[in-house]
Design an enzyme around this catalytic site. Structure first.
Site, PDB file in Angstrom:
ATOM      1  N   GLU A 176       0.812  -1.225   0.000  1.00  0.00           N
ATOM      2  CA  GLU A 176       0.000   0.000   0.000  1.00  0.00           C
ATOM      3  C   GLU A 176       0.847   1.277   0.000  1.00  0.00           C
ATOM      4  O   GLU A 176       0.726   2.118   0.900  1.00  0.00           O
ATOM      5  CB  GLU A 176      -0.967  -0.019   1.188  1.00  0.00           C
ATOM      6  CG  GLU A 176      -1.896  -1.223   1.141  1.00  0.00           C
ATOM      7  CD  GLU A 176      -2.809  -1.337   2.366  1.00  0.00           C
ATOM      8  OE1 GLU A 176      -2.780  -0.417   3.211  1.00  0.00           O
ATOM      9  OE2 GLU A 176      -3.539  -2.335   2.467  1.00  0.00           O
ATOM     10  N   ASN A 217       1.977  -4.556  -3.565  1.00  0.00           N
ATOM     11  CA  ASN A 217       0.613  -4.954  -3.236  1.00  0.00           C
ATOM     12  C   ASN A 217      -0.186  -3.729  -2.811  1.00  0.00           C
ATOM     13  O   ASN A 217       0.287  -2.920  -2.019  1.00  0.00           O
ATOM     14  CB  ASN A 217       0.641  -5.984  -2.095  1.00  0.00           C
ATOM     15  CG  ASN A 217      -0.678  -6.672  -1.869  1.00  0.00           C
ATOM     16  OD1 ASN A 217      -1.271  -7.202  -2.801  1.00  0.00           O
ATOM     17  ND2 ASN A 217      -1.154  -6.696  -0.630  1.00  0.00           N
ATOM     18  N   HIS A 253     -10.492  -5.819  -2.371  1.00  0.00           N
ATOM     19  CA  HIS A 253     -11.508  -5.713  -1.315  1.00  0.00           C
ATOM     20  C   HIS A 253     -12.683  -4.932  -1.901  1.00  0.00           C
ATOM     21  O   HIS A 253     -12.675  -3.703  -1.936  1.00  0.00           O
ATOM     22  CB  HIS A 253     -10.938  -4.985  -0.089  1.00  0.00           C
ATOM     23  CG  HIS A 253      -9.852  -5.721   0.613  1.00  0.00           C
ATOM     24  ND1 HIS A 253     -10.056  -6.934   1.229  1.00  0.00           N
ATOM     25  CD2 HIS A 253      -8.540  -5.407   0.796  1.00  0.00           C
ATOM     26  CE1 HIS A 253      -8.925  -7.346   1.779  1.00  0.00           C
ATOM     27  NE2 HIS A 253      -7.985  -6.439   1.521  1.00  0.00           N
ATOM     28  N   GLU A 281      -6.125 -10.467  -1.933  1.00  0.00           N
ATOM     29  CA  GLU A 281      -6.875 -10.302  -0.685  1.00  0.00           C
ATOM     30  C   GLU A 281      -8.377 -10.183  -0.960  1.00  0.00           C
ATOM     31  O   GLU A 281      -9.059  -9.328  -0.391  1.00  0.00           O
ATOM     32  CB  GLU A 281      -6.385  -9.057   0.075  1.00  0.00           C
ATOM     33  CG  GLU A 281      -4.900  -9.057   0.389  1.00  0.00           C
ATOM     34  CD  GLU A 281      -4.457  -7.864   1.224  1.00  0.00           C
ATOM     35  OE1 GLU A 281      -5.319  -7.255   1.899  1.00  0.00           O
ATOM     36  OE2 GLU A 281      -3.254  -7.548   1.197  1.00  0.00           O
ATOM     37  N   ASP A 283     -12.276 -10.177  -1.078  1.00  0.00           N
ATOM     38  CA  ASP A 283     -13.545 -10.387  -0.388  1.00  0.00           C
ATOM     39  C   ASP A 283     -14.565  -9.423  -1.003  1.00  0.00           C
ATOM     40  O   ASP A 283     -14.202  -8.449  -1.655  1.00  0.00           O
ATOM     41  CB  ASP A 283     -13.447 -10.213   1.137  1.00  0.00           C
ATOM     42  CG  ASP A 283     -12.728  -8.955   1.585  1.00  0.00           C
ATOM     43  OD1 ASP A 283     -12.948  -7.888   0.968  1.00  0.00           O
ATOM     44  OD2 ASP A 283     -11.948  -9.015   2.547  1.00  0.00           O
TER      45      ASP A 283
END
Length: 365
Positions: A176, A217, A253, A281, A283
């Site tokens: 990030e 990432n 996300h 990651e 979801d």
């Protein structure tokens, strides 16, 4: 799919951790291993009722999950080992966990997750080495010069990668680095060291384990926008400088129904730089409690992400950020939302799980 630099190595791990995971009873995968039984189609390929890891292997990708050290026994462990062939420690490798005091490391929780992965034929993605968040207080409140801070970062990267050398296949080296507007995030590292901290971290990680894959990432880079453009420019610059970077991870996300239509094209654009890509990651959150329509939309969203990855040759795989609603981080971060994973709170497969299996089982083109 094995590392592009080296075959997966299954050595190491503390004796205590290995003994602990040896006691875990894991459901068999040779038959009846999936939530509704494993099988093969008429051509000898895994059918849609096979575990996700078998379906993914047949397509040449990895299917992973985030996993915490306190979920290595019982039902969570059994489902994780049955369904996934890659693991990302959820918090256990972050700086505040492994070096809570300067120069004093606590590897126990991270070693336990790695040992579990090795015991069940899963690759490990190290997460993460340099991030603006979850840093120990001694680091964030210390009165360090820029030179001292850079030395601390390089030592930490070197020590952690060295500890897991041969056991971690890939590392999220820098996590990030950008704010939502595409500017560099004004955290500890950029504020005191400038953008050079990124290349320095990659160089140190490569020196510590030349066989490990090294990744950037971030989130909200899955479609067009200033943050995605900034990440593209950074990745291109690092490649041009000869910095040892292997891939870019898309956290993914998502809110319900918000998977960008151009996700596949965005991943392909990064792949065209000569980099691997992965969904790291995943979801899909929704207002809770969910209704049938929301669960159907969530299934469509998971299907879209899987198909985007499968459409890019250099996409290495998809990792869900926790596979059960029982352990998901989402409700704690987004009040009133949740139900973001492929399994419900009782570890039963949801429509999203079945959509993932169908996407992996379907061969097109």
């Amino acid at each position: 799919m094995l590392s592009r630099r080296a075959l997966a190595v299954v050595a190491g791990g503390s004796a205590a951790a290995l003994l602990a995971v040896a006691a875990v009873l894991v459901a068999g995968r040779s038959s009846g291993g999936g939530p509704q039984g494993a099988g093969q189609d008429g051509a000898g390929q895994p059918s849609a009722t096979a575990p996700l890891r078998d379906l993914a292997a047949a397509r040449g990708i990895r299917i992973g999950t985030a996993l915490a050290a306190d979920h290595l026994t019982g039902t969570p462990a059994a489902v994780a080992a049955r369904e996934f062939d890659a693991v990302t420690p959820e918090n256990e490798m972050k700086w505040e966990r492994v070096e809570p005091e300067r120069g004093h490391y606590d590897w126990a929780a991270a070693d336990a997750v790695v040992a579990f992965a090795q015991a069940h034929g899963m690759q490990v993605r190290g997460h993460n080495l340099v991030w603006h968040s979850q840093l120990p207080q001694w680091l964030t409140t210390g009165d360090f010069t820029a030179g001292e801070l850079r030395a601390l970062m390089l030592r930490h990267v070197t020590d952690e990668v060295t500890h897991f050398k041969g056991r971690v296949t890939a590392w999220d080296v820098v996590n990030e680095p950008f704010a939502d507007d595409g500017t560099y995030r004004a955290g500890l590292w950029y504020r005191q060291l400038g953008v050079s901290y990124i290349a320095d971290a990659f160089t140190a990680a490569h020196a510590a384990d030349p066989a490990a894959e090294l990744w950037l990432n971030d989130y909200t880079i899955e479609g067009p926008g200033p943050k995605s453009e900034a990440m593209y420019a950074l990745a291109k610059s690092l490649k041009q400088q000869g910095v040892p970077i292997d891939g870019v991870g898309f956290q993914a996300h998502f809110a319900l129904g918000r998977v960008p239509a151009g996700f596949r094209a965005t991943m392909q654009r990064f792949a065209d730089l000569g980099l691997d890509v992965a969904v790291t990651e995943l979801d899909v959150r929704m207002p809770t409690p969910p209704d049938a329509g929301s669960l159907r939309q969530q299934a469509d969203d998971y299907d879209a992400v899987l198909r985007a990855c499968l459409g890019v040759t250099r996409c290495r795989g998809v990792t869900v950020w926790g596979f059960s609603d029982a352990t998901s981080w989402v409700p704690g971060a987004f009040p009133g939302q949740g139900a973001a994973t492929p399994f419900d709170a009782d570890y039963r497969p949801k429509p999203a799980y079945r959509a993932m299996a169908a996407a992996l089982a379907t061969r097109t083109g």
